[in-house]
Design a protein around this motif. Structure first.
Motif, mmCIF file in Angstrom:
data_model
loop_
_atom_site.group_PDB
_atom_site.id
_atom_site.type_symbol
_atom_site.label_atom_id
_atom_site.label_comp_id
_atom_site.label_asym_id
_atom_site.label_seq_id
_atom_site.Cartn_x
_atom_site.Cartn_y
_atom_site.Cartn_z
ATOM 1 N N UNK A 156 -3.570 4.825 3.398
ATOM 2 C CA UNK A 156 -2.361 4.003 3.862
ATOM 3 C C UNK A 156 -2.828 2.577 4.390
ATOM 4 N N UNK A 157 -3.774 2.759 5.228
ATOM 5 C CA UNK A 157 -4.311 1.343 5.910
ATOM 6 C C UNK A 157 -4.941 0.623 4.855
ATOM 7 N N UNK A 158 -5.666 1.225 3.966
ATOM 8 C CA UNK A 158 -6.143 0.230 2.970
ATOM 9 C C UNK A 158 -5.258 -0.578 1.997
ATOM 10 N N UNK A 159 -4.130 0.396 1.618
ATOM 11 C CA UNK A 159 -3.130 -0.197 0.805
ATOM 12 C C UNK A 159 -2.342 -1.303 1.392
ATOM 13 N N UNK A 160 -2.130 -0.954 2.704
ATOM 14 C CA UNK A 160 -1.333 -2.048 3.676
ATOM 15 C C UNK A 160 -2.115 -3.124 3.632
ATOM 16 N N UNK A 161 -3.562 -3.248 3.985
ATOM 17 C CA UNK A 161 -4.386 -4.390 3.911
ATOM 18 C C UNK A 161 -4.340 -5.056 2.473
ATOM 19 N N UNK A 162 -4.343 -4.270 1.448
ATOM 20 C CA UNK A 162 -4.193 -5.225 0.234
ATOM 21 C C UNK A 162 -2.937 -5.751 -0.025
ATOM 22 N N UNK A 163 -2.066 -5.208 0.167
ATOM 23 C CA UNK A 163 -0.510 -5.782 0.234
ATOM 24 C C UNK A 163 -0.285 -7.035 1.199
ATOM 25 N N UNK A 164 -0.844 -6.945 2.178
ATOM 26 C CA UNK A 164 -0.780 -8.044 3.195
ATOM 27 C C UNK A 164 -1.611 -9.288 2.804
ATOM 28 N N UNK A 165 -2.637 -8.944 2.138
ATOM 29 C CA UNK A 165 -3.430 -9.731 1.505
ATOM 30 C C UNK A 165 -2.919 -10.539 0.320
ATOM 31 N N UNK A 166 -2.324 -9.817 -0.623
ATOM 32 C CA UNK A 166 -1.462 -10.371 -1.763
ATOM 33 C C UNK A 166 -0.383 -11.097 -1.466
#
Length: 295
Positions: A200-210
């Protein structure tokens, strides 16, 4: 079926615009002399007002903490060494105000082709704790604070995914439905912290980056889908810079015309690029900057 216009590959316009804004921010700071900071590390409202008066590309007067894009520009300039806390005793303020670095440092940065500047900015973001994984916090992080290894890994993986895509390819934003698929491959899972939590944390990091740095830097862009309000994310032509290969030659800024008039006035037309503006600012006096730059 999508039309040819709908599947056209986004060019490097957004990436070039971001580099131009980096330059204009530095130039405004140089003209102002110093940008005051609050005790929490954000620009003061007074500094923001002065900055806006010298940076006519925007009329947004939100505070930094509510304007992540503008805040990212400033923090990246600091990390690049183009904005800094002055070391001269006569210029050091109580809250450590910022001043622009010498023009020679900006000249060295702009001497790099656009592809290399994109890579430099991306590398600083991937490993830098100066930019949070999500929205800016209420207290600015240290300029050289390292990012948590797990977040750095998520950012690095995302960059690798983008580098493997062709320009114009759709980018899938990680969602909760992908968690179970990725959880077994997450590194660092422990008994106390479930793999799903880390995913979940990894996906949130990717969403924030994009939605944040990667879009601001022009590596991905949002696009209307089939003329509806639905929007998708695709890679721009600038994503080829992430490969650091022969494709670099196609990732370049194309400046507009620069006309020297008989009375020695100079008019630079869109698109305005950072190297062009730097050259003109170094040898002429800027009169105005709106749709065109007038010297």
């Amino acid at each position: 079926m999508p039309t040819d216009d709908e599947i056209a590959v986004p060019d490097v316009e957004e990436a070039a615009t971001f580099q131009r804004d980096l330059y204009l921010y530095w130039w405004a700071a140089r003209e102002l002399g110093e940008l005051g900071l609050t005790s929490r590390g954000f620009l003061t409202r007074s500094a923001l007002r002065r900055l806006h008066s010298h940076w006519p590309t925007t009329d947004d007067d939100r505070p930094e903490v509510s304007d992540p894009h503008r805040y990212y520009l400033r923090r990246l300039l600091e990390r690049l060494g183009l904005l800094r806390v002055p070391t001269e005793p006569s210029r050091v303020s109580a809250n450590g105000g910022l001043v622009a670095a010498d023009a020679e440092i900006m000249a060295r940065f702009l001497a790099h082709p656009l592809a290399e500047r994109l890579r430099i900015c991306t590398r600083l973001w991937v490993a830098g704790g100066w930019w949070p994984a999500g929205r800016p916090t209420r207290v600015a992080s240290g300029l050289h604070t390292p990012i948590h290894p797990r977040i750095a890994l998520a950012r690095r993986r995302l960059i690798e995914v983008l580098a493997a895509l062709e320009p114009g390819s759709p980018v899938e934003i990680p969602g909760m439905q992908l968690v179970e698929d990725h959880a077994p491959r997450i590194i660092g899972a422990t008994v106390r912290r479930k793999p799903r939590d880390i995913a979940d944390e990894r996906n949130e990091t990717m969403r924030a980056a994009l939605a944040g740095p990667l879009q601001w830097m022009g590596l991905v862009v949002r696009r209307d889908t089939n003329g509806t309000v639905e929007r998708t994310m695709v890679t721009s032509h600038g994503v080829l810079a992430l490969r650091n290969g022969p494709d670099d030659a196609s990732v370049r800024e194309t400046p507009g015309r620069v006309i020297i008039q008989p009375n020695l006035d100079i008019v630079a037309y869109q698109p305005l690029t950072a190297p062009t503006l730097f050259t003109l600012d170094s040898c002429a006096t800027r009169v105005s900057l709106d749709r065109v730059a007038h010297y």
